[in-house]
Motif scaffolding. Structure first.
Motif, mmCIF file in Angstrom:
data_model
loop_
_atom_site.group_PDB
_atom_site.id
_atom_site.type_symbol
_atom_site.label_atom_id
_atom_site.label_comp_id
_atom_site.label_asym_id
_atom_site.label_seq_id
_atom_site.Cartn_x
_atom_site.Cartn_y
_atom_site.Cartn_z
ATOM 1 N N GLY A 124 0.833 -1.193 0.000
ATOM 2 C CA GLY A 124 0.000 0.000 0.000
ATOM 3 C C GLY A 124 0.866 1.240 0.000
ATOM 4 N N GLU A 125 0.440 2.257 0.740
ATOM 5 C CA GLU A 125 1.190 3.514 0.754
ATOM 6 C C GLU A 125 2.515 3.354 1.484
ATOM 7 O OE1 GLU A 125 -1.053 5.354 4.737
ATOM 8 O OE2 GLU A 125 -1.248 6.332 2.778
ATOM 9 N N ALA A 126 3.493 4.137 1.058
ATOM 10 C CA ALA A 126 4.817 4.064 1.661
ATOM 11 C C ALA A 126 4.792 4.631 3.078
ATOM 12 C CB ALA A 126 5.817 4.824 0.806
ATOM 13 N N ILE A 127 5.618 4.060 3.947
ATOM 14 C CA ILE A 127 5.828 4.583 5.297
ATOM 15 C C ILE A 127 7.116 5.397 5.257
ATOM 16 C CG2 ILE A 127 6.238 4.002 7.715
ATOM 17 C CD1 ILE A 127 4.706 1.393 7.225
ATOM 18 N N VAL A 138 0.590 -2.655 4.408
ATOM 19 C CA VAL A 138 0.084 -3.781 3.634
ATOM 20 C C VAL A 138 -1.352 -3.495 3.212
ATOM 21 C CG1 VAL A 138 -0.585 -6.212 3.735
ATOM 22 C CG2 VAL A 138 1.613 -5.485 4.676
ATOM 23 N N ALA A 139 -1.592 -3.580 1.912
ATOM 24 C CA ALA A 139 -2.947 -3.389 1.401
ATOM 25 C C ALA A 139 -3.752 -4.680 1.491
ATOM 26 C CB ALA A 139 -2.904 -2.896 -0.047
ATOM 27 N N SER A 140 -3.093 -5.826 1.217
ATOM 28 C CA SER A 140 -3.790 -7.109 1.295
ATOM 29 C C SER A 140 -2.788 -8.253 1.239
ATOM 30 C CB SER A 140 -4.806 -7.265 0.158
ATOM 31 O OG SER A 140 -4.143 -7.352 -1.099
ATOM 32 N N PHE A 141 -3.228 -9.388 1.746
ATOM 33 C CA PHE A 141 -2.498 -10.647 1.577
ATOM 34 C C PHE A 141 -3.265 -11.493 0.574
ATOM 35 C CE2 PHE A 141 -0.798 -9.245 5.589
ATOM 36 C CZ PHE A 141 0.510 -9.715 5.587
ATOM 37 N N ARG A 142 -2.549 -12.189 -0.285
ATOM 38 C CA ARG A 142 -3.166 -13.048 -1.280
ATOM 39 C C ARG A 142 -2.625 -14.464 -1.135
ATOM 40 N NH1 ARG A 142 -7.475 -10.071 -3.182
ATOM 41 N NH2 ARG A 142 -6.800 -7.957 -3.667
#
Length: 324
Positions: A124-127, A138-142
């Motif tokens: 997701g967006e950078a830290i 993390v936007a998602s786990f697949r």
């Protein structure tokens, strides 16, 4: 030079701070192979209950010893080529925890091909406020994808392989498991209460058996609101698959990766695992896996490798566990 898990931890985590979780039947063998680790810190699970239960038990042991303890979870079947880059990456994970103590940190691997045998992490967006390069929310786990989906993930550039390496405070993961898996934690808490008492072995056997096993990805990672991923700079592979042997072995002129005595006749791109005192011969075969052990032989196309899980289930159903 390839590093073992203990090699790459030198200077980062001491042997006294190392906890090894393994199968109950392998405890003595592991203790012999890892004499530097205190024997009481090599713990045997009575039966397989997947990674969530294993991690919950380990976290309870750690939290009992140190309520503020931080866990670095490292599967033993990984090959990582540089311990310096690995250690620097783990220190970056600690920075993310210092910034947000209730955070969970995982480590992603930039895909080099469209793997079907690995899970994926969508960045997701950078830290940017922790001073850690290549850190993202993390936007998602697949889960493990099919070939077409894996190719889409790699082409998008937004996904890393899920390495299965995690960092968190022991208290954080225990709280998350209590929130998401209360039935499991009821059993783990009963085991934890018996730690250090004569009833511990019996309690561990009884309560662990009653746990409904599931992966830590499903139990926590896919649900937890604050997960960060660091895109790791080191080379990584998971040797939990036969094709990993092919990636880690120098092929011959026909593209065959071989361990043992092997005679290929018009055979290309084979993965062959055998013994020096037993000759394996293939004729007119391509892209196959051939594994010969003392009491079993496996022959399968490379693209069907994941179906080895079906073999395991069939052997268990037939009570042929001596071949596992």
């Amino acid at each position: 030079m390839l590093q073992t898990t203990m090699d790459r931890l030198q200077g980062l985590v001491s042997a006294e701070q190392t906890l090894v979780m393994t199968n109950q039947h392998l405890v003595e063998q592991v203790r012999q192979q890892m004499p530097e680790v205190p024997p009481e810190q090599i713990v045997g699970e009575p039966m397989k209950r997947d990674t969530a239960a294993c991690i919950a038990l380990a976290a309870s042991l750690i939290a009992n010893a140190d309520p503020n303890g931080v866990m670095l979870v490292l599967p033993a079947d990984h090959v990582i080529d540089t311990d310096e880059q690995f250690q620097n990456c783990m220190r970056s994970g600690m920075k993310l925890l210092e910034q947000s103590p209730d955070r969970i940190v995982t480590f992603g691997i930039r895909p080099s091909y469209a793997a079907e045998s690995f899970g994926y992490v969508q960045r997701g967006e950078a830290i940017t406020d922790a001073g850690v390069p290549k850190a993202f929310r993390v936007a998602s786990f697949r889960e493990k994808p099919n070939q077409q989906t894996a190719e889409q993930y790699v082409t998008s550039g937004a996904y890393d392989w899920n390495s299965g390496i995690f960092m968190w405070r022991a208290a954080t993961i225990l709280e998350a498991l209590r929130r998401y898996e209360p039935a499991m934690m009821k059993r783990i808490d009963a085991i934890s209460a018996a730690m250090g008492t004569p009833s511990f072995p019996v309690t561990l056997q009884r309560e662990f058996e009653k746990i409904d096993g599931r992966s830590i990805d499903y139990a926590v990672m896919e649900r937890y609101p604050d997960v960060a991923v660091i895109e790791a700079p080191f080379q990584w592979d998971d040797v939990g698959s036969w094709q990993a042997i092919g990636r880690l072995t120098e092929p011959d002129e026909q593209g065959n990766c071989v361990r043992g005595k092997y005679l290929p006749i018009q055979s290309q791109r084979m993965i062959v695992m055998g013994k020096e005192d037993h000759l394996l011969v293939t004729i007119g075969m391509q892209d196959m896996i051939v594994v010969h052990t003392d009491n079993a032989t496996l022959i399968a196309p490379k693209q069907e490798e994941e179906r080895v899980r079906e073999v395991v289930k069939q052997l268990q159903a037939r009570d042929w566990t001596e071949f596992l």
